[in-house]
Motif scaffolding. Structure first.
Motif, PDB file in Angstrom:
ATOM      1  N   GLY A   2      -2.138   3.942   1.355  1.00 56.26           N
ATOM      2  CA  GLY A   2      -1.376   4.497   0.245  1.00 56.26           C
ATOM      3  C   GLY A   2      -0.449   3.496  -0.397  1.00 56.26           C
ATOM      4  O   GLY A   2      -0.537   2.283  -0.170  1.00 56.26           O
TER       5      GLY A   2
ATOM      6  N   ARG B  75      -3.882   9.068  -2.134  1.00 58.41           N
ATOM      7  CA  ARG B  75      -2.789   8.259  -1.561  1.00 58.41           C
ATOM      8  C   ARG B  75      -2.465   7.016  -2.372  1.00 58.41           C
ATOM      9  O   ARG B  75      -1.305   6.734  -2.630  1.00 58.41           O
ATOM     10  CB  ARG B  75      -3.151   7.834  -0.139  1.00 58.41           C
ATOM     11  CG  ARG B  75      -2.863   8.931   0.871  1.00 58.41           C
ATOM     12  CD  ARG B  75      -2.919   8.417   2.293  1.00 58.41           C
ATOM     13  NE  ARG B  75      -3.161   9.522   3.201  1.00 58.41           N
ATOM     14  CZ  ARG B  75      -3.958   9.474   4.252  1.00 58.41           C
ATOM     15  NH1 ARG B  75      -4.582   8.350   4.554  1.00 58.41           N
ATOM     16  NH2 ARG B  75      -4.126  10.527   4.998  1.00 58.41           N
TER      17      ARG B  75
ATOM     18  N   LEU C  16      -9.749  10.744  -0.458  1.00 58.90           N
ATOM     19  CA  LEU C  16      -9.205   9.437  -0.139  1.00 58.90           C
ATOM     20  C   LEU C  16     -10.267   8.365  -0.366  1.00 58.90           C
ATOM     21  O   LEU C  16     -11.452   8.605  -0.171  1.00 58.90           O
ATOM     22  CB  LEU C  16      -8.758   9.389   1.328  1.00 58.90           C
ATOM     23  CG  LEU C  16      -7.694  10.420   1.717  1.00 58.90           C
ATOM     24  CD1 LEU C  16      -7.375  10.321   3.198  1.00 58.90           C
ATOM     25  CD2 LEU C  16      -6.428  10.244   0.895  1.00 58.90           C
TER      26      LEU C  16
END
Ligand SMILES: [Zn+2]
Ligand SMILES: [Zn+2]
Length: 153
Positions: free
Chosen positions: A132, A68, A125
């Motif tokens: 993000g 992200r 992540l």
């Protein structure tokens, strides 16, 4: 490392202990993942009452780029695995748990790599709630709000 299983299959009570690391080309060839440490394998294959089981843990560090926010970081992993090794499979056996070996040999590196990769999440992540990047200005929203919102609002 290739493990020879003939004795293990033939002799009840026989065991082979595993304590070694995979590094270099074998890890560099893994597509889509960058290892920043060797893959350390520790465990035991043993024949108990004629059933050959393999239990091991795999430890490694991956260099990850967050899906992200694109930040790069290292993350440590440790997984435990357990398999039953067989020379051939009966139709009734669950093939996920059972590993069929050919010529009484097991390519431990290959098995460990595929076990580990299957255990990793499909999205990498930096943290569960990573906000993000702003699709407009590219600001890292983990660092705070950007100014785009004001202009749109
Ligand atoms: Zn992130
Ligand atoms: Zn923005």
């Amino acid at each position: 490392m290739v493990i020879r299983l003939k004795q293990l299959y033939n002799i009840v009570g026989e065991r082979i202990s595993l304590d070694y690391s995979v590094s270099g080309d074998k890890l560099n060839e893994v597509k889509g993942f960058t290892f920043s440490s060797p893959l350390t394998i520790k465990g035991m294959a043993s024949n108990r009452a004629g059933i050959v089981s393999l239990k091991y843990s795999a430890e490694f560090t991956l260099h990850i780029c967050c899906d992200r926010c694109l930040i790069e970081f290292d993350r440590d992993y440790c997984f435990d695995f357990e398999h039953i090794l067989v020379r051939s499979l009966n139709n009734s056996d669950d093939s996920d748990e059972y590993i069929v070996t050919e010529n009484d040999e097991l390519d431990m590196d290959e098995l460990a790599l595929s076990d580990c990769l299957l255990s990793l999440p499909s999205k990498m992540l930096c943290r569960e709630d990573c906000k993000g990047l702003c699709p407009k200005c590219g600001a890292d929203l983990n660092q705070g709000e950007c100014n785009c919102g004001d202009q749109i609002g």
